[in-house]
Design a protein around this motif. Sequence first.
Motif, mmCIF file in Angstrom:
data_model
loop_
_atom_site.group_PDB
_atom_site.id
_atom_site.type_symbol
_atom_site.label_atom_id
_atom_site.label_comp_id
_atom_site.label_asym_id
_atom_site.label_seq_id
_atom_site.Cartn_x
_atom_site.Cartn_y
_atom_site.Cartn_z
ATOM 1 N N LYS A 1 11.752 25.442 9.083
ATOM 2 C CA LYS A 1 11.567 25.426 7.637
ATOM 3 C C LYS A 1 12.046 24.113 7.008
ATOM 4 O O LYS A 1 12.158 24.001 5.792
ATOM 5 C CB LYS A 1 12.314 26.612 7.007
ATOM 6 C CG LYS A 1 11.772 27.976 7.423
ATOM 7 C CD LYS A 1 12.505 29.103 6.729
ATOM 8 C CE LYS A 1 11.958 30.466 7.137
ATOM 9 N NZ LYS A 1 12.674 31.575 6.466
ATOM 10 N N SER A 2 12.285 23.117 7.845
ATOM 11 C CA SER A 2 12.850 21.859 7.359
ATOM 12 C C SER A 2 11.840 20.994 6.618
ATOM 13 O O SER A 2 12.219 20.123 5.840
ATOM 14 C CB SER A 2 13.417 21.057 8.538
ATOM 15 O OG SER A 2 12.364 20.636 9.397
ATOM 16 N N GLY A 3 10.554 21.190 6.887
ATOM 17 C CA GLY A 3 9.532 20.349 6.262
ATOM 18 C C GLY A 3 9.178 19.126 7.068
ATOM 19 O O GLY A 3 8.252 18.387 6.711
ATOM 20 N N PHE A 4 9.881 18.908 8.175
ATOM 21 C CA PHE A 4 9.574 17.774 9.039
ATOM 22 C C PHE A 4 8.475 18.137 10.035
ATOM 23 O O PHE A 4 8.220 19.306 10.307
ATOM 24 C CB PHE A 4 10.822 17.325 9.805
ATOM 25 C CG PHE A 4 11.819 16.569 8.971
ATOM 26 C CD1 PHE A 4 11.534 15.288 8.528
ATOM 27 C CD2 PHE A 4 13.037 17.144 8.620
ATOM 28 C CE1 PHE A 4 12.443 14.583 7.751
ATOM 29 C CE2 PHE A 4 13.957 16.446 7.845
ATOM 30 C CZ PHE A 4 13.665 15.159 7.418
ATOM 31 N N ALA A 5 7.850 17.102 10.577
ATOM 32 C CA ALA A 5 6.873 17.308 11.640
ATOM 33 C C ALA A 5 7.590 17.793 12.891
ATOM 34 O O ALA A 5 8.779 17.534 13.094
ATOM 35 C CB ALA A 5 6.134 15.997 11.932
ATOM 36 N N GLY A 6 6.864 18.508 13.753
ATOM 37 C CA GLY A 6 7.484 19.011 14.970
ATOM 38 C C GLY A 6 6.460 19.422 16.005
ATOM 39 O O GLY A 6 5.262 19.146 15.876
ATOM 40 N N TYR A 7 6.945 20.093 17.013
ATOM 41 C CA TYR A 7 6.143 20.506 18.164
ATOM 42 C C TYR A 7 5.856 22.005 18.059
ATOM 43 O O TYR A 7 6.673 22.767 17.536
ATOM 44 C CB TYR A 7 6.892 20.199 19.458
ATOM 45 C CG TYR A 7 7.470 18.808 19.494
ATOM 46 C CD1 TYR A 7 6.746 17.748 20.037
ATOM 47 C CD2 TYR A 7 8.740 18.537 18.968
ATOM 48 C CE1 TYR A 7 7.273 16.457 20.056
ATOM 49 C CE2 TYR A 7 9.272 17.253 18.980
ATOM 50 C CZ TYR A 7 8.532 16.214 19.534
ATOM 51 O OH TYR A 7 9.056 14.950 19.542
ATOM 52 N N TYR A 8 4.714 22.413 18.583
ATOM 53 C CA TYR A 8 4.298 23.813 18.426
ATOM 54 C C TYR A 8 3.754 24.360 19.737
ATOM 55 O O TYR A 8 3.043 23.660 20.463
ATOM 56 C CB TYR A 8 3.234 23.921 17.336
ATOM 57 C CG TYR A 8 2.705 25.320 17.124
ATOM 58 C CD1 TYR A 8 3.538 26.340 16.663
ATOM 59 C CD2 TYR A 8 1.377 25.633 17.393
ATOM 60 C CE1 TYR A 8 3.065 27.633 16.472
ATOM 61 C CE2 TYR A 8 0.887 26.921 17.202
ATOM 62 C CZ TYR A 8 1.733 27.913 16.745
ATOM 63 O OH TYR A 8 1.254 29.188 16.567
#
Length: 221
Positions: free
Chosen positions: A93-100
């Motif tokens: 929920k941080s709003g940063f890009a990430g891995y999925y």
Amino acid sequence: MLQRETLTYIENLTKNNNKAWFDENRHLFEEAKSDFETLVKNIISSFGKIDPDIAPLEAKNCIFRQYRDVRFSKDKTPYKHHMGASFDRGGKKSGFAGYYLHIQPGNKSMAGGGIWMPEAAQLKKIRQEIDYSWEEFAAILNEPAFKKIYGGLEEGEFKLSREPKGYDKENPAIEVLKLKSVVAIHPLTDDELVSKDLLKKIVATFTALMPLIKFINRSLE
């Protein structure tokens, strides 16, 4: 690797997407959930050594709920037909890009990431950074590992039909600047999910994506 029974459970849940069946087979859900959680923990442990932003994460905070939010949906089936986890700097929920990671039987699984449909202010920052640092961004997309695993960024519904306001159509980055999401996806087969090499493959897939994730997050800081 995942257990074959986990995929079978998701398949059966998809066919019997109702509370009565779910409650009657809750023990199977708990087993599948535990199996998936073990995989997520192993990903954090292994990939966290490569991307330090991932190391502090806890599996329970990466995994999405099995229950669907049906409040604003015409589809009132209560449960998702997949299992998913997001590995983002600061949490999902941080709003940063990430891995999925998306687990869906029928060869519909995938690993990848980026940032999906960011808010207007975030998208503006990302586009500015791509415009200012186009050569760097293009080099990321042309990295051999990225091209081999992902081919390129996802387009389709994520792309505007014309250039966004404030950008010239002759801009060398214009096709990327049209994107509303910056996402790359690598498909996973059912056989890969139950292979002993699954963890190694996911880590390699995320590693190839890491320069893109770092670039996006730098633009958001």
